[in-house]
Design an enzyme around this catalytic site. Structure first.
Site, PDB file in Angstrom:
ATOM      1  N   THR A  13      37.935  50.008  52.037  1.00 58.85           N
ATOM      2  CA  THR A  13      37.682  49.097  53.159  1.00 58.85           C
ATOM      3  C   THR A  13      36.331  49.367  53.804  1.00 58.85           C
ATOM      4  OG1 THR A  13      40.052  48.925  53.605  1.00 58.85           O
ATOM      5  CG2 THR A  13      38.570  48.311  55.395  1.00 58.85           C
ATOM      6  N   THR A  89      41.377  54.226  52.516  1.00 58.73           N
ATOM      7  CA  THR A  89      42.290  55.084  53.286  1.00 58.73           C
ATOM      8  C   THR A  89      43.652  55.298  52.626  1.00 58.73           C
ATOM      9  OG1 THR A  89      43.044  53.173  54.573  1.00 58.73           O
ATOM     10  CG2 THR A  89      41.226  54.474  55.481  1.00 58.73           C
TER      11      THR A  89
END
Length: 321
Positions: A13, A89
């Protein structure tokens, strides 16, 4: 004096761009693009190394080995003060612990990511990246091992885990806290790990599976893992390390075939411990030859067991104590 940091990118991301459909394309930005938007002080020099550009759920052990080698190559330069790895993540906690177990260097290795993309309002991309770079050049992090920097906090790779799907406070270390904070570019360290482990990889990394325990669970998935060639199995038990009694026959058969088995707990805090005598208890598992996973969560236990199987011939309880 100029401080040199190697910025190793893997996608995620933190390096994403929005598509025409309003979704995110993970890893679309290069490390050079990211670094150029960070507004770093002149005394910090960034060397960008684009290793991968993938969503973190596309990471596997071969990806980790590729990243590890890229880091080792950069650490050959004595002018490098530290390493920063950008990562998605979802599997960041696994990659960071793998690097912690397999890279022995006194300089800081910092892994970070973001919960929001660079273009989103309130993005955490640039604060996390800047804070990671400031951490990577701080000599007080020497000999600490790999750390994760997220939302102004510094975590040990061994205990950090993703705890929220989307909130900016996405990571935590339950029961152990964080090592320090970064406040207005100032790094403060409150505690450090007292021991470090590092292993040399002499063999290929084998298949190690995680199987979760729940009421009425049987040995179906254990049997399947063994049939598919798993050399190690992590059983995520409950409480002090209990599993369903209906799993025990399959556990015994797997042990007889030489599969290394470790039981962990699904509880956020506390250790696996032989407190009960019944079938499927941690005591029963230990008696059969299962290793008690102490305070490891199942993902970290899997990473460690895979590394151990790739580095030595005999795995025993002491390695998880």
């Amino acid at each position: 004096m100029v401080k040199k940091v190697a910025l190793m990118t893997t996608g995620g991301t933190i390096a994403s761009k929005e598509t025409a459909q309003g979704l995110l394309e993970s890893g679309a930005m290069t490390g050079t693009e990211l670094a150029s938007l960070c507004k770093l002080p002149d005394e910090i020099e960034i060397k960008v190394v684009d290793v991968l550009q993938v969503p973190s759920m596309h990471i596997h052990f071969q990806s980790m080995l590729l990243l590890r080698q890229a880091i080792l190559d950069e650490l050959k330069d004595p002018l490098i003060c530290g390493i920063v790895v950008t990562h998605g993540t979802d599997t960041l906690e696994e990659t960071s612990y793998f690097l912690d177990l397999t890279i022995h260097d006194h300089r800081p290795i910092v892994v970070t990511g973001s919960q929001r993309s660079p273009q989103q309002i309130g993005t955490d991309v640039f604060s996390n990246l800047r804070n990671s770079i400031f951490t990577a050049v701080d000599e007080r992090l020497h000999d600490v091992g790999v750390v994760v920097v997220f939302n102004e906090r510094i975590y040990s790779a061994k205990y950090v885990k993703k705890v929220h799907a989307s909130n900016l406070q996405g990571f935590e270390s339950f029961g152990y806290g964080y090592l320090g904070i970064i406040d207005n570019e100032n790094v403060s360290i409150y505690q450090k790990p007292v021991t470090r482990e590092c292993y040399s990889l002499s063999k290929g990394i084998p298949k190690v599976e995680i199987i979760k325990c729940y009421t009425g669970a049987d040995g179906t998935f254990i049997d399947a893992a063994v049939a598919c060639g798993a050399k190690g199995i992590i059983i995520e038990g409950v409480g002090r390390g209990q599993v369903s009694p209906f799993m025990m026959d399959s556990i015994k058969k797997a042990l007889e075939k030489g599969v290394v088995m470790i039981v962990t707990t699904s509880a956020e805090e506390g250790k696996v411990y032989p407190a009960y005598s019944y079938v499927g208890s941690a005591f029963d598992l230990l008696k059969q030859g299962v290793i008690l996973g102490e305070d490891y969560d199942s993902k970290k236990a899997r990473i460690k067991l895979a590394v151990l199987l790739a580095s030595q011939d005999h795995i025993n309880q002491e390695l998880f104590t």
